[in-house]
Design an enzyme around this catalytic site. Sequence first.
Site, PDB file in Angstrom:
ATOM      1  N   LYS A 256       0.793  -1.568  -0.360  1.00  0.00           N
ATOM      2  CA  LYS A 256      -0.143  -0.370  -0.357  1.00  0.00           C
ATOM      3  C   LYS A 256       0.938   1.269  -0.584  1.00  0.00           C
ATOM      4  CE  LYS A 256      -4.024  -1.901   2.735  1.00  0.00           C
ATOM      5  NZ  LYS A 256      -5.065  -1.863   1.988  1.00  0.00           N
ATOM      6  N   ARG A 330     -10.197 -10.900   2.060  1.00  0.00           N
ATOM      7  CA  ARG A 330     -11.372 -12.183   0.754  1.00  0.00           C
ATOM      8  C   ARG A 330     -10.523 -13.966   1.588  1.00  0.00           C
ATOM      9  NH1 ARG A 330     -11.676  -9.315  -4.324  1.00  0.00           N
ATOM     10  NH2 ARG A 330     -11.388  -7.420  -2.748  1.00  0.00           N
TER      11      ARG A 330
HETATM   12  N1  BES Z   1      -8.612  -3.694   4.657  1.00  0.00           N
HETATM   13  C1  BES Z   1      -7.945  -3.389   3.044  1.00  0.00           C
HETATM   14  C2  BES Z   1      -9.227  -2.719   3.214  1.00  0.00           C
HETATM   15  C3  BES Z   1      -9.703  -1.216   2.853  1.00  0.00           C
HETATM   16  C4  BES Z   1      -9.435   0.048   2.335  1.00  0.00           C
HETATM   17  C5  BES Z   1     -10.513  -1.538   4.436  1.00  0.00           C
HETATM   18  C6  BES Z   1      -9.356   1.496   3.681  1.00  0.00           C
HETATM   19  C7  BES Z   1     -10.632  -0.221   5.177  1.00  0.00           C
HETATM   20  C8  BES Z   1     -10.185   0.783   4.552  1.00  0.00           C
HETATM   21  C9  BES Z   1      -8.317  -4.325   2.369  1.00  0.00           C
HETATM   22  O1  BES Z   1      -7.567  -5.219   2.472  1.00  0.00           O
HETATM   23  C10 BES Z   1      -7.262  -4.173   0.635  1.00  0.00           C
HETATM   24  O2  BES Z   1      -6.440  -3.639   1.144  1.00  0.00           O
HETATM   25  N2  BES Z   1      -8.724  -4.491  -0.401  1.00  0.00           N
HETATM   26  C11 BES Z   1      -8.311  -3.804  -1.837  1.00  0.00           C
HETATM   27  C12 BES Z   1      -8.734  -4.364  -2.957  1.00  0.00           C
HETATM   28  C13 BES Z   1      -8.172  -4.933  -3.987  1.00  0.00           C
HETATM   29  C14 BES Z   1      -5.942  -4.506  -4.514  1.00  0.00           C
HETATM   30  C15 BES Z   1      -8.875  -5.505  -5.038  1.00  0.00           C
HETATM   31  C16 BES Z   1      -8.800  -2.192  -2.006  1.00  0.00           C
HETATM   32  O3  BES Z   1     -10.075  -1.980  -1.429  1.00  0.00           O
HETATM   33  O4  BES Z   1      -7.949  -1.474  -1.957  1.00  0.00           O
HETATM   34 ZN    ZN Z   2      -5.652  -5.264   1.714  1.00  0.00          ZN
END
Ligand code: BES
Ligand code: ZN
Length: 483
Positions: A256, A330
């Site tokens: 990230k 997931r």
């Molecule tokens: N934990 C994150 C989602 C999240 C983002 C929660 C902001 C709370 C606030 C999750 O694991 C994630 O990073 N999801 C990705 C999925 C994508 C790579 C398909 C996302 O939402 O960008």
């Molecule tokens: Zn994530």
Amino acid sequence: MKFEFSHQSLNKIKADFELVFIQDKNLKKFASSANFFKLNNYKGEGICLDLANKKLFIELKSLSYEDIRLAFFTAYKNLEKLNIKSIKTPSIIGECVTRSFACLAEGILFGAYKFDKYKSEKKKSSLEKIIISKDEINGKKFDSDKVNLGLKRGEILAGATNFAKDIVNEIPQEYTPLKMAKDAQKLAKENKNILCKIYDENFLAKEKMNAFLAVNRASIYPPRLIHLSYKPKNAKKRIIFVGKGLTYDSGGLSLKPSDYMLTMKADKSGAAAAMGIIKAVCELNLELEVHCVLGATENMIGGDAYKPDDVLISREGVSIEVRNTDAEGRLVLADCLSFAQDLKPDLLIDMATLTGACVVGLGEFTTGIMGNNEELQNEFYLSSKKSGEYTTILHFNPHLKELVKSNIADISNTASSRYGGAITAGIFLDKFIRKEYKDKWLHLDIAGPAYTEKAWGYTSFGAGGAGVRMCVNFLMHLLRKVQ
Ligand code: BES
Ligand code: ZN
Ligand code: ZN
């Protein structure tokens, strides 16, 4: 905080301060304060503090549950710094007597919540007691037997929500999967009707939970599968909550950006909510068998990290192409949902901070409800509304289902389009739900309300305890239906 109901009228009760509620900005009722209002240029909006007469005037916008919670929250926030021990208040009755008193307790206890563990100077309020008079603001008569039940319910709901907040707010350096396991064991120790089983990485390997294990691989902390259960004698139904317990989500190799990594200590909010729910269910003695299946791990980087391009064979036997290691929740949930279905639920609810897309789509304050059973979703939505949590239903559709197809495995962990990301994540999970449980399953994406970097309504900065009140309310609604 002590809540005390008094059969005396308000003016006979002795207390250090008094709450006075203003409805419809109508100040005429309070003629003795007319000069004071004039001096303060107070027109009945917001609050007005009368230190000389030890009164706090608070606008009560309506008799809705949410406005009752907000009014008491506001009262607490405006008086917490004063050197006073007790407050007296009239009763406020909305639609249902019990729930109105629960809202009073929630408003006060959310006002009193703080996470100040890491502040050298702790600000402690001297407030100890709220005395509630039988006088109702609109002169409504009510059955006082229901008061203590309502107050108790509010205390339990707010207590469980604040308990979940403490878990979410705790820092990743302290709060590892092992710490989550310890907290779960502590919960079981403190409530003799709750049982706790902790499973380690060897168990996960034996169970072929390879998707869960892959996410954990680059972490220095081992994963834990936590199983809490509450089985009362006359249980009417078996409900299973599955919680995403990412004690930190760095994104893994699909790292990230720094700005997005911040707050990812909150990626354990689904698991925290599940713990709060079972605590409340036990304290309320609900006649429901409730289980929590929590997947606790970090998602980190390192030479051993799982990679985009890997293919994982999940516990259900479904193969998953990893296209982004940041779509890790997931993967953990897929294996936990598989484990949960072996326990034969009547209702299966997973809670997760699953997608940023859900926050983009719904805003920070709303949970996305997904699943296959529209009736169940509608019922959950309606009950969540009364609980004080905001939700909305996100419907699946066949065109979005196309997007999680993989060329080399049964499914891809990342949709081919970024549009509809919250729903495509829900559709991914659906692939791991067996036919017989399709209609018994709900997915709650709590990514928004689980954690906000500013205070809103009666929720303080940081963790919001999302999921606890809406789920416990839904369970109570289910019980009313079967009784
Ligand atoms: N934990 C994150 C989602 C999240 C983002 C929660 C902001 C709370 C606030 C999750 O694991 C994630 O990073 N999801 C990705 C999925 C994508 C790579 C398909 C996302 O939402 O960008
Ligand atoms: Zn994530
Ligand atoms: Zn995550």
